[in-house]
Design a protein around this motif. Structure first.
Motif, PDB file in Angstrom:
ATOM      1  N   PHE A 198       0.827  -1.206   0.000  1.00 48.01           N
ATOM      2  CA  PHE A 198       0.000   0.000   0.000  1.00 48.01           C
ATOM      3  C   PHE A 198       0.863   1.258   0.000  1.00 48.01           C
ATOM      4  N   ILE A 199       1.939   1.241   0.814  1.00 50.05           N
ATOM      5  CA  ILE A 199       2.796   2.423   0.931  1.00 50.05           C
ATOM      6  C   ILE A 199       3.692   2.590  -0.288  1.00 50.05           C
ATOM      7  N   ASN A 200       4.283   1.498  -0.751  1.00 53.60           N
ATOM      8  CA  ASN A 200       5.275   1.572  -1.823  1.00 53.60           C
ATOM      9  C   ASN A 200       4.664   1.714  -3.217  1.00 53.60           C
ATOM     10  N   SER A 201       3.384   1.342  -3.355  1.00 48.32           N
ATOM     11  CA  SER A 201       2.774   1.398  -4.687  1.00 48.32           C
ATOM     12  C   SER A 201       2.272   2.785  -5.055  1.00 48.32           C
ATOM     13  N   GLY A 202       2.261   3.696  -4.077  1.00 46.51           N
ATOM     14  CA  GLY A 202       1.742   5.028  -4.358  1.00 46.51           C
ATOM     15  C   GLY A 202       0.302   4.977  -4.811  1.00 46.51           C
ATOM     16  N   PHE A 203      -0.503   4.204  -4.076  1.00 43.88           N
ATOM     17  CA  PHE A 203      -1.907   3.979  -4.475  1.00 43.88           C
ATOM     18  C   PHE A 203      -2.652   5.302  -4.578  1.00 43.88           C
ATOM     19  N   ARG A 204      -3.330   5.492  -5.723  1.00 40.84           N
ATOM     20  CA  ARG A 204      -4.112   6.713  -5.941  1.00 40.84           C
ATOM     21  C   ARG A 204      -5.534   6.348  -6.329  1.00 40.84           C
ATOM     22  N   PHE A 205      -6.446   7.166  -5.860  1.00 37.85           N
ATOM     23  CA  PHE A 205      -7.855   6.935  -6.149  1.00 37.85           C
ATOM     24  C   PHE A 205      -8.264   7.734  -7.388  1.00 37.85           C
ATOM     25  N   GLY A 206      -9.458   7.344  -7.904  1.00 36.25           N
ATOM     26  CA  GLY A 206     -10.020   8.113  -9.011  1.00 36.25           C
ATOM     27  C   GLY A 206      -9.648   7.614 -10.375  1.00 36.25           C
ATOM     28  N   GLY A 207      -8.987   6.440 -10.451  1.00 37.62           N
ATOM     29  CA  GLY A 207      -8.636   5.861 -11.744  1.00 37.62           C
ATOM     30  C   GLY A 207      -9.878   5.482 -12.521  1.00 37.62           C
ATOM     31  N   ALA A 226     -14.440   4.396  -2.871  1.00 38.18           N
ATOM     32  CA  ALA A 226     -13.131   3.743  -2.857  1.00 38.18           C
ATOM     33  C   ALA A 226     -12.309   4.182  -1.649  1.00 38.18           C
ATOM     34  N   VAL A 227     -12.356   5.473  -1.332  1.00 32.68           N
ATOM     35  CA  VAL A 227     -11.592   5.985  -0.188  1.00 32.68           C
ATOM     36  C   VAL A 227     -12.088   5.361   1.109  1.00 32.68           C
ATOM     37  N   ILE A 228     -13.402   5.303   1.264  1.00 38.08           N
ATOM     38  CA  ILE A 228     -13.986   4.729   2.480  1.00 38.08           C
ATOM     39  C   ILE A 228     -13.628   3.252   2.611  1.00 38.08           C
ATOM     40  N   VAL A 229     -13.691   2.534   1.498  1.00 35.37           N
ATOM     41  CA  VAL A 229     -13.408   1.097   1.524  1.00 35.37           C
ATOM     42  C   VAL A 229     -11.939   0.836   1.847  1.00 35.37           C
ATOM     43  N   ILE A 230     -11.039   1.652   1.305  1.00 29.72           N
ATOM     44  CA  ILE A 230      -9.616   1.495   1.633  1.00 29.72           C
ATOM     45  C   ILE A 230      -9.387   1.720   3.128  1.00 29.72           C
ATOM     46  N   ILE A 231     -10.057   2.720   3.681  1.00 32.11           N
ATOM     47  CA  ILE A 231      -9.937   2.976   5.123  1.00 32.11           C
ATOM     48  C   ILE A 231     -10.448   1.784   5.921  1.00 32.11           C
TER      49      ILE A 231
END
Length: 383
Positions: A198-207, A226-231
């Motif tokens: 999660f940290i190293n992949s630079g995960f970004r939302f909105g794709g 997506a943001v809520i689900v990741i949390i």
């Protein structure tokens, strides 16, 4: 059902332990579900919360057989290889009666007195004062002690420590703790893996969505899910990791008290168990040992903030239980004899005069009192 007496407490503790172990196994499925949530977000970042949860639930059901087989396979591998891993970490080696006659005879006498199969005897070259038992079946059972413990304890105290470790074997503690550490290790490894990715992949939302157009239409305008689900996924992973630690602590803490009581039942000498604990107190840290190995030791010293995560009850509470229920006598915290004196003690059962206190308990007097006061209690010399 209420527990009365040592053996009913042991039976009751086994029932609770199996329930805790089952709960620990369920945490693996929680990790799989959290991973499925993250996977669904990666595939389609424009879904709603309900969509992600439903999709992850379907993924979990499909993955259940594979997760179960993987966990069982991991346990099987550890079943055959855990002792070699522990020996390589600690550097412990098997010893014979000719190499360690004093230690071997003490253990053998305890086993004969109760009809217990003789476990393997191992010695670890370390100044730390500690001991532990390992093994998942009678062919694997072993008791390991450090050379520092051999020097520091007299025969009665060493017999008490060996009785403590034999009780772990008799009660099935060693099997349970090994399996618990293995399963908790899976949870911890998966948690660390998820967080690193999660940290190293630079995960970004909105794709942009990669699902079919019908899926995109059904979830249009719901990209914020997506943001809520990741949390939620991160919280589940952290919760599973924390609960795995809590279960390990709960299993280990209750069993140490029962092993102390079992040692007294074997040796009929509560004072020896108490004095051994007082000598071992805060002197058991094994250099280079993992937390999993330390959890199996007779003492796992922790200080300050780390004490909140201690896997063992404090020595004070263990001694208090032996004084209350076994009629022992507590001499208080102890300073150890010099290595020369301790080596002489290892050849007999007499405890040498203790040196003056040092460190935070120093008051200018010996541990037995002033020079004019006679030794009392379990430390008194027999005429």
């Amino acid at each position: 059902m209420a527990a009365y007496g040592l053996y009913t407490h042991i039976a009751s503790n086994k029932t609770r332990s199996m329930l805790l172990l089952a709960g620990l196994f369920l945490l693996i499925y929680v990790m799989v579900f959290a991973g499925a949530l993250i996977g669904e977000v990666v595939v389609n970042s424009n879904g709603s919360v309900a969509y992600y949860i439903n999709a992850a639930t379907r993924d979990l059901i499909k993955a259940l057989p594979f997760a179960t087989i993987g966990a069982v396979l991991w346990i099987v591998i550890a079943y055959f290889g855990h002792q070699k891993m522990i020996d390589s970490i600690t550097g412990s080696e098997s010893v014979t009666r000719q190499e360690q006659p004093r230690l071997y005879n003490l253990l053998e006498n305890l086993c004969i007195s109760r009809g217990i199969p003789m476990p393997k005897l191992k010695v670890m070259d370390s100044d730390a004062l500690n001991a532990f038992a390992t093994g998942l079946n009678p062919r694997q059972y072993s008791v390991t002690v450090t050379t520092g413990l051999l020097r520091a304890l007299n025969d009665d105290e060493m017999e008490a420590v060996l009785g403590h470790e034999l009780t772990h074997i008799r009660n099935g503690d060693v099997q349970l703790m090994v399996v618990a550490v293995i399963i908790a290790g899976v949870v911890g490894f998966a948690a660390e893996l998820f967080f690193r990715i999660f940290i190293n992949s630079g995960f970004r939302f909105g794709g942009s969505p990669s699902r079919s157009s019908s899926s995109s239409d059904n979830n249009k305008g719901s990209g914020g899910g997506a943001v809520i689900v990741i949390i939620i996924a991160v919280a589940l992973i952290a919760l599973a990791w924390a609960l795995s630690l809590v279960v390990r602590f709960a299993l280990s803490r209750s069993r140490e008290l029962l092993a102390d009581a079992g040692s007294v039942e074997l040796t009929k000498n509560p004072d020896a168990m108490i004095s051994a604990l007082r000598k071992i107190e805060n002197r058991g840290e094994l250099p280079g040992a993992t937390s999993a190995v330390m959890e199996m030791c007779i003492d796992n010293p922790r200080e300050g903030f780390a004490d909140l995560f201690a896997t063992h009850p404090s020595v004070d509470s263990r001694v208090a239980a032996l004084v209350k229920f076994a009629g022992g006598h507590d001499p208080g915290r102890m300073a150890l004899p010099s290595d020369t004196d301790a080596a002489e003690v290892s050849n007999g059962t007499e405890t040498p005069p203790l040196p003056p206190r040092s460190g935070p308990w120093s008051n200018g007097k010996s541990l037995a009192g002033s020079a004019q006061e006679p030794l009392r209690g379990p430390w008194s010399r027999h005429a």
